[in-house]
Design a protein around this motif. Sequence first.
Motif, PDB file in Angstrom:
ATOM      1  N   UNK A   1     -73.516  59.798  32.579  1.00  0.00           N
ATOM      2  CA  UNK A   1     -73.061  61.185  32.478  1.00  0.00           C
ATOM      3  C   UNK A   1     -73.607  62.011  33.644  1.00  0.00           C
ATOM      4  N   UNK A   2     -74.835  61.740  34.007  1.00  0.00           N
ATOM      5  CA  UNK A   2     -75.468  62.458  35.107  1.00  0.00           C
ATOM      6  C   UNK A   2     -74.704  62.262  36.411  1.00  0.00           C
ATOM      7  N   UNK A   3     -74.260  61.031  36.681  1.00  0.00           N
ATOM      8  CA  UNK A   3     -73.524  60.748  37.911  1.00  0.00           C
ATOM      9  C   UNK A   3     -72.159  61.448  37.905  1.00  0.00           C
ATOM     10  N   UNK A   4     -71.489  61.446  36.749  1.00  0.00           N
ATOM     11  CA  UNK A   4     -70.182  62.094  36.654  1.00  0.00           C
ATOM     12  C   UNK A   4     -70.300  63.595  36.897  1.00  0.00           C
ATOM     13  N   UNK A   5     -71.293  64.206  36.305  1.00  0.00           N
ATOM     14  CA  UNK A   5     -71.521  65.633  36.498  1.00  0.00           C
ATOM     15  C   UNK A   5     -71.820  65.934  37.971  1.00  0.00           C
TER      16      UNK A   5
ATOM     17  N   UNK B   1     -69.645  68.398  40.550  1.00  0.00           N
ATOM     18  CA  UNK B   1     -70.267  69.513  41.266  1.00  0.00           C
ATOM     19  C   UNK B   1     -70.134  69.349  42.771  1.00  0.00           C
ATOM     20  N   UNK B   2     -70.237  68.119  43.242  1.00  0.00           N
ATOM     21  CA  UNK B   2     -70.067  67.867  44.669  1.00  0.00           C
ATOM     22  C   UNK B   2     -68.660  68.241  45.117  1.00  0.00           C
ATOM     23  N   UNK B   3     -67.664  67.925  44.295  1.00  0.00           N
ATOM     24  CA  UNK B   3     -66.286  68.249  44.651  1.00  0.00           C
ATOM     25  C   UNK B   3     -66.121  69.747  44.869  1.00  0.00           C
ATOM     26  N   UNK B   4     -66.647  70.545  43.948  1.00  0.00           N
ATOM     27  CA  UNK B   4     -66.518  71.998  44.070  1.00  0.00           C
ATOM     28  C   UNK B   4     -67.339  72.513  45.241  1.00  0.00           C
TER      29      UNK B   4
ATOM     30  N   UNK C   1     -69.680  59.380  45.112  1.00  0.00           N
ATOM     31  CA  UNK C   1     -69.837  60.473  46.085  1.00  0.00           C
ATOM     32  C   UNK C   1     -69.300  60.116  47.469  1.00  0.00           C
ATOM     33  N   UNK C   2     -69.479  58.859  47.883  1.00  0.00           N
ATOM     34  CA  UNK C   2     -68.992  58.429  49.193  1.00  0.00           C
ATOM     35  C   UNK C   2     -67.469  58.448  49.228  1.00  0.00           C
ATOM     36  N   UNK C   3     -66.849  57.924  48.191  1.00  0.00           N
ATOM     37  CA  UNK C   3     -65.383  57.903  48.132  1.00  0.00           C
ATOM     38  C   UNK C   3     -64.825  59.315  48.015  1.00  0.00           C
ATOM     39  N   UNK C   4     -65.519  60.189  47.304  1.00  0.00           N
ATOM     40  CA  UNK C   4     -65.089  61.580  47.212  1.00  0.00           C
ATOM     41  C   UNK C   4     -65.053  62.216  48.595  1.00  0.00           C
ATOM     42  N   UNK C   5     -66.113  62.033  49.369  1.00  0.00           N
ATOM     43  CA  UNK C   5     -66.153  62.602  50.714  1.00  0.00           C
ATOM     44  C   UNK C   5     -65.031  62.042  51.581  1.00  0.00           C
ATOM     45  N   UNK C   6     -64.758  60.735  51.418  1.00  0.00           N
ATOM     46  CA  UNK C   6     -63.660  60.120  52.170  1.00  0.00           C
ATOM     47  C   UNK C   6     -62.326  60.761  51.796  1.00  0.00           C
ATOM     48  N   UNK C   7     -62.061  60.888  50.493  1.00  0.00           N
ATOM     49  CA  UNK C   7     -60.799  61.483  50.059  1.00  0.00           C
ATOM     50  C   UNK C   7     -60.632  62.894  50.599  1.00  0.00           C
ATOM     51  N   UNK C   8     -61.667  63.700  50.486  1.00  0.00           N
ATOM     52  CA  UNK C   8     -61.561  65.091  50.919  1.00  0.00           C
ATOM     53  C   UNK C   8     -61.400  65.201  52.428  1.00  0.00           C
ATOM     54  N   UNK C   9     -61.849  64.187  53.152  1.00  0.00           N
ATOM     55  CA  UNK C   9     -61.672  64.186  54.594  1.00  0.00           C
ATOM     56  C   UNK C   9     -60.216  64.106  55.024  1.00  0.00           C
ATOM     57  N   UNK C  10     -59.347  63.692  54.110  1.00  0.00           N
ATOM     58  CA  UNK C  10     -57.916  63.592  54.430  1.00  0.00           C
ATOM     59  C   UNK C  10     -57.314  64.947  54.761  1.00  0.00           C
TER      60      UNK C  10
END
Length: 289
Positions: free
Chosen positions: A42-46, A50-53, A261-270
């Motif tokens: 749960x901690x990782x999902x939260x 938060x990183x996305x926002x 978190x790494x994949x999130x940063x990659x996606x947002x880099x698009x």
Amino acid sequence: MSDASRAFDDSFLLGGELPVRRLGFGTAQLTGPGYWGPRGTRQDAVAVLRQAVECGVTLIDTADNYGPELAEELVAEALHPYRDGPVIATKGGVVRTSDSAWHIAGRPEQLRAMCEASLRRLRTERIDLYQLHRLDPDVPLAEQLGTLDALRQEGKIRFIGLDTLTAGQLQEALSLTGIASVQNRFNLLDRSSDAVLRLCETHGLAFLPWFPLANGALTGESAAALSGIAERHGATRGQIALAWLLHRSPVLCPTPGTGSPVHLAENLGAAAIRLSTEDMSRLEALAPA
């Protein structure tokens, strides 16, 4: 600068009035296989939410049956109080009884109960975008949309969206009430909802493509043609596939999800990639499924 680059805009007015960045975040991947139970801690999902926002995401897409209930709870735990953002979109109209059992539930009393439950889990008095997850073939569309319209008039939802429908069904829905968004499958390898996309462009509706990365297929051998473009941009093939969606239409608002978190940063880099007219022509020429 190419025509494709000049035309690029990373923002959209949801419902004609609520600004969002077009590249959002979906919460399905925060749950386990079949969108059942947790995927990690749960901690990782939260932390990922938060990183996305923190990275500028303003559109969070979730559903009551992801988990079930878990994804909405995670959104509230991570982001409440929402203050001036982000915009929260959720869905109702489907009941889950296992990781492989989906039951459409579109009777007025069911939709109202689901919306009320989502309001409690999300800890909000009004849901920004409430999407009918599937049209119930056993309930007249006017009754389903009438329930959502009543909830909107009561101030419990701001905008109505629809998930997985045909162009004809969308036209019927638009004749019954105001619609702000559509969520159909659409990606480089599946453009079967192109007629729906054109209607969304005509009426100014957001189109939230689900499986924007073709559930991983775009990074396999079937997407080898992406490699040259990706190399020129110093990007991954997945980033190019997301950039194609953002360039393909100004109403496309992909919400790829991840628990990494790494994949999130990659996606947002698009969102920073500017595809040329030649890039777009080559990508358009890829044979869809």
